[in-house]
Scaffold this motif. Structure first.
Motif, short mmCIF file in Angstrom:
data_model
loop_
_atom_site.label_atom_id
_atom_site.label_comp_id
_atom_site.label_asym_id
_atom_site.label_seq_id
_atom_site.Cartn_x
_atom_site.Cartn_y
_atom_site.Cartn_z
N MET A 104 45.69 37.32 41.11
CA MET A 104 44.89 37.80 42.24
C MET A 104 43.65 36.92 42.39
O MET A 104 42.96 36.62 41.42
N ALA A 105 43.39 36.49 43.62
CA ALA A 105 42.21 35.64 43.88
C ALA A 105 40.93 36.45 43.70
O ALA A 105 40.84 37.61 44.11
N THR A 106 39.95 35.84 43.05
CA THR A 106 38.64 36.49 42.86
C THR A 106 37.55 35.60 43.42
O THR A 106 37.67 34.36 43.40
N PRO A 107 36.46 36.18 43.93
CA PRO A 107 35.36 35.37 44.46
C PRO A 107 34.73 34.50 43.38
O PRO A 107 34.53 34.94 42.25
N ARG A 108 34.45 33.25 43.74
CA ARG A 108 33.79 32.33 42.82
C ARG A 108 32.31 32.24 43.23
O ARG A 108 31.99 32.01 44.40
N VAL A 109 31.42 32.44 42.25
CA VAL A 109 29.97 32.50 42.52
C VAL A 109 29.29 31.31 41.86
O VAL A 109 29.26 31.20 40.63
N PHE A 110 28.75 30.41 42.68
CA PHE A 110 28.04 29.24 42.16
C PHE A 110 26.58 29.62 41.89
O PHE A 110 25.90 30.16 42.77
N VAL A 111 26.12 29.36 40.68
CA VAL A 111 24.74 29.67 40.29
C VAL A 111 23.95 28.36 40.27
O VAL A 111 24.26 27.45 39.50
N SER A 112 22.92 28.29 41.11
CA SER A 112 22.11 27.06 41.21
C SER A 112 20.68 27.35 40.81
O SER A 112 20.03 28.23 41.36
N GLU A 153 32.07 20.84 43.85
CA GLU A 153 32.57 22.15 43.45
C GLU A 153 32.13 23.26 44.41
O GLU A 153 32.81 24.28 44.56
N ILE A 154 31.00 23.08 45.09
CA ILE A 154 30.42 24.15 45.91
C ILE A 154 31.33 24.63 47.04
O ILE A 154 31.46 25.84 47.26
N PRO A 155 32.00 23.74 47.80
CA PRO A 155 32.88 24.22 48.88
C PRO A 155 34.02 25.10 48.39
O PRO A 155 34.64 25.81 49.19
N ASN A 156 34.31 25.06 47.07
CA ASN A 156 35.38 25.88 46.51
C ASN A 156 34.90 27.28 46.13
O ASN A 156 35.69 28.07 45.59
N CYS A 157 33.63 27.56 46.38
CA CYS A 157 33.05 28.87 46.03
C CYS A 157 32.85 29.73 47.28
O CYS A 157 32.77 29.21 48.39
N GLN A 158 32.77 31.04 47.06
CA GLN A 158 32.59 31.97 48.18
C GLN A 158 31.19 32.57 48.25
O GLN A 158 30.77 33.08 49.28
N LEU A 159 30.44 32.49 47.13
CA LEU A 159 29.06 33.00 47.09
C LEU A 159 28.19 31.98 46.37
O LEU A 159 28.67 31.25 45.50
N PHE A 160 26.90 31.98 46.73
CA PHE A 160 25.98 31.01 46.14
C PHE A 160 24.67 31.73 45.79
O PHE A 160 24.02 32.31 46.66
N VAL A 161 24.33 31.73 44.51
CA VAL A 161 23.09 32.36 44.04
C VAL A 161 22.08 31.26 43.73
O VAL A 161 22.34 30.40 42.89
#
Length: 319
Positions: free
Chosen positions: A1-9, A56-64
């Protein structure tokens, strides 16, 4: 199952405890945290590590985005920090950004804004209690002045961050489900309306075929075609009620207007395609209406010919 990927910056060393807690928090929600120090970013040997983070960022769905008191290392070949560039990449890819700023940094930012225009103070030499560079304040301004996705929230510790993200992400899910429900309702309404229109159209044709006169049947065809004709739509906008007989009696768009005491004021502006209720019309729209008027006129003539009815017969038939 696909899960949201969250990039932490964020800068890493001064905010290590925040990043560690974010990793745990994101994982407990069932999402996938993406932090450069975890190996979650693929560092292509053929590329600079800075570029790998951006890739890597375009492959994520959320950005913190966490803004602390350290400006951090500069992105290769620029004066901007790595965090600056990661944020801009997220904005470019339209990824939802959740920005949190250390409370002390926001206090320093307020001091910076207050004294920025004071020529007696060199802010580049000023020591701010919680910030090591005025470039941090410029970055804060960049985020808060963005046209959208520009919410900016202070935090004192990780509890503030967790509380904010929980509420925001719950709000995103609620918004998605609400819009999805509304969209499905609208689709249902449109389907019902479409079915009703189809039934009405079928009944209309059946009635015309059974009891309608020859001219009535032709008029139904003419009016259906007239509804989508731009020239007829503009005549209606000018307050007229176009009829097929009027179209046959008037050779062109101008004469139609004149016969009903509508005076046209044509202005020569090639960049406009406008019309107003007082008769003002751009030259481009006027020329287009001439063409569309002749098109509907020829359609009526062709249908009469196809039905073996002369124009005179059609015009004189009162039934």
């Amino acid at each position: 199952m696909a899960t949201p990927r969250v990039f932490v910056s964020s800068t890493c060393y001064d905010l290590k405890y925040i990043r560690d807690n974010l990793r745990y928090f994101i994982t407990t929600l069932g999402y996938e945290p993406i932090l450069s120090e975890d190996g979650a970013v693929f560092f292509d040997p053929a590329s600079h590590t800075h570029d790998s983070c951006l890739t890597e960022i375009p492959n994520c769905q959320l950005f913190v985005l966490i803004i602390g008191g350290r400006y951090g290392g500069k992105f290769q070949g620029t004066d901007d920090s790595i965090t600056n560039m990661e944020y801009r990449e997220a904005i470019k890819n339209k990824i939802p950004v959740f920005t949190l700023v250390e409370s002390g940094v926001l206090h320093d930012h307020h001091t910076y804004l207050t004294n920025r225009k004071n020529k007696d103070i060199d802010l580049t030499k000023f020591n701010f209690p919680s910030s090591d560079s005025i470039k941090i304040f410029e970055f804060v301004d960049e985020v808060r002045k963005a046209a959208s996705n520009n919410a900016l929230v202070p935090f004192r510790d990780f509890n503030d961050i967790e509380c904010y993200l929980r509420k925001q992400w719950a709000g995103m899910i609620y918004d998605f489900l609400t819009k999805k429900s509304a969209s499905e309702k609208i689709t249902d309404y449109l389907e019902v309306i479409s079915q009703m229109n189809s039934r009405i159209e079928l009944l209309s044709h059946e009635i015309l075929n059974s009891v309608g006169t020859k001219k009535a049947k032709l008029n139904a065809i003419f009016y259906e075609e007239m509804l989508s004709n731009k020239a007829i739509q503009d005549l209606t906008f000018l307050g007229l009620k176009p009829k097929p007989t009027d179209i046959l009696n008037n050779p062109d768009f101008s004469s139609y207007c004149n016969s009903f005491n509508i005076e046209l004021f044509i202005h020569d502006d090639d960049h406009e395609f406008s019309i107003s209720g007082n008769g003002e019309i751009s030259n481009s729209r006027f020329e287009n209406n001439i063409e569309k008027y002749h098109k509907i006129q020829n359609f009526i003539k062709d249908m009469l010919k196809k039905d073996n009815m002369s124009i005179e017969e059609y015009l004189n038939d009162e039934n």
